[in-house]
Design a protein around this motif. Structure first.
Motif, short mmCIF file in Angstrom:
data_model
loop_
_atom_site.label_atom_id
_atom_site.label_comp_id
_atom_site.label_asym_id
_atom_site.label_seq_id
_atom_site.Cartn_x
_atom_site.Cartn_y
_atom_site.Cartn_z
N SER A 26 0.91 -0.98 0.24
CA SER A 26 -0.09 0.19 0.39
C SER A 26 0.39 1.22 0.29
O SER A 26 0.20 2.16 -0.61
N ARG A 27 2.15 1.11 1.20
CA ARG A 27 3.18 2.13 0.27
C ARG A 27 3.46 2.42 -0.27
O ARG A 27 3.44 3.84 -1.10
N ILE A 28 3.82 1.24 -1.05
CA ILE A 28 4.79 1.61 -2.66
C ILE A 28 3.44 2.21 -3.55
O ILE A 28 3.69 3.24 -4.52
N ARG A 29 2.71 1.73 -3.14
CA ARG A 29 0.93 2.18 -4.34
C ARG A 29 1.43 3.30 -4.02
O ARG A 29 0.37 4.92 -5.00
N THR A 30 1.12 4.10 -2.86
CA THR A 30 0.94 5.28 -2.23
C THR A 30 2.02 6.06 -3.00
O THR A 30 1.63 7.69 -3.89
N PHE A 31 3.02 6.02 -3.04
CA PHE A 31 4.08 6.67 -3.52
C PHE A 31 3.86 6.87 -5.11
O PHE A 31 4.64 7.96 -6.14
N LEU A 32 3.64 5.18 -5.79
CA LEU A 32 3.55 5.75 -7.31
C LEU A 32 2.60 6.24 -7.54
O LEU A 32 2.71 6.96 -8.76
N ARG A 33 1.07 6.41 -6.80
CA ARG A 33 0.56 7.26 -6.85
C ARG A 33 1.12 8.83 -7.32
O ARG A 33 0.00 9.91 -8.00
N LYS A 34 1.62 9.41 -5.98
CA LYS A 34 2.26 10.52 -6.55
C LYS A 34 2.60 10.54 -7.95
O LYS A 34 2.74 11.78 -8.19
N VAL A 35 3.22 10.31 -8.14
CA VAL A 35 3.97 10.27 -9.18
C VAL A 35 3.17 10.23 -10.26
O VAL A 35 3.87 11.35 -10.84
N GLU A 36 1.92 9.26 -10.33
CA GLU A 36 1.64 9.95 -11.57
C GLU A 36 0.52 10.72 -11.54
O GLU A 36 0.46 11.30 -12.41
N GLU A 37 0.17 11.66 -10.55
CA GLU A 37 0.03 12.75 -10.36
C GLU A 37 0.50 13.94 -10.83
O GLU A 37 -0.04 14.24 -11.39
N ALA A 38 2.11 13.99 -10.11
CA ALA A 38 2.55 14.83 -10.69
C ALA A 38 3.04 14.99 -12.36
O ALA A 38 2.88 15.65 -12.50
N ILE A 39 3.15 13.91 -12.47
CA ILE A 39 3.14 13.09 -14.38
C ILE A 39 1.97 14.07 -14.76
O ILE A 39 2.32 14.93 -16.24
N ALA A 40 0.55 13.78 -14.13
CA ALA A 40 -0.79 14.07 -15.19
C ALA A 40 -0.91 15.78 -15.39
O ALA A 40 -1.28 16.36 -16.05
N SER A 41 -0.78 16.27 -13.81
CA SER A 41 -0.35 18.15 -13.71
C SER A 41 0.61 18.75 -14.60
O SER A 41 0.15 19.94 -14.62
N GLY A 42 1.25 17.71 -14.71
CA GLY A 42 2.87 18.76 -16.25
C GLY A 42 3.91 19.02 -15.25
O GLY A 42 4.71 20.07 -16.05
N ASN A 43 3.01 19.17 -13.80
CA ASN A 43 4.57 19.46 -13.36
C ASN A 43 6.15 19.11 -13.18
O ASN A 43 6.03 17.92 -12.46
N GLN A 44 6.82 18.93 -13.85
CA GLN A 44 8.25 18.29 -13.98
C GLN A 44 8.92 18.10 -12.95
O GLN A 44 9.69 17.17 -12.30
N GLU A 45 9.53 19.20 -12.02
CA GLU A 45 10.09 19.51 -10.95
C GLU A 45 9.42 18.47 -10.18
O GLU A 45 10.14 17.94 -9.41
N ALA A 46 8.36 18.27 -9.86
CA ALA A 46 7.15 17.47 -8.87
C ALA A 46 7.43 16.26 -9.18
O ALA A 46 7.57 15.54 -8.17
N ALA A 47 7.63 16.30 -10.27
CA ALA A 47 7.15 14.70 -10.75
C ALA A 47 8.77 14.16 -10.31
O ALA A 47 8.51 12.48 -9.97
#
Length: 87
Positions: A26-47
């Motif tokens: 669950s913890r790993i999936r949470t970290f992966l979801r944060k990456v996916e959300e940053a990619i979707a937002s278009g913010n490269q620094e956050a990604a």
């Protein structure tokens, strides 16, 4: 159902290990979801920041036996290529 003392103990150990592994996944999936959300937002620094935070967590899943090494390598490769493509 477990009958012998040894099989009862193994059943208890399996329940405890299952709970620990479930929390790790669950913890790993949470970290992966944060990456996916940053990619979707278009913010490269956050990604990039989210990917850097997710990588050690994914490798920890490998060392703990929750995920296979090649699975994590594939996921990291695909995520990093997607983050690079944002530039």
């Amino acid at each position: 159902m477990a009958n012998s003392p040894q099989s009862k103990k193994r059943a208890r150990q399996n329940e405890a290990r299952f709970a620990i592994n479930k929390a790790r996944r669950s913890r790993i999936r949470t970290f992966l979801r944060k990456v996916e959300e940053a990619i979707a937002s278009g913010n490269q620094e956050a990604a990039v920041a989210a990917l850097r935070a997710a990588q050690p967590e994914m490798m920890r899943g490998v060392t703990k036996g929750v995920l296979h090494k090649n699975t994590v390598a594939r996921k990291m490769s695909r995520l990093s290529s997607r983050v690079k493509a944002m530039a």
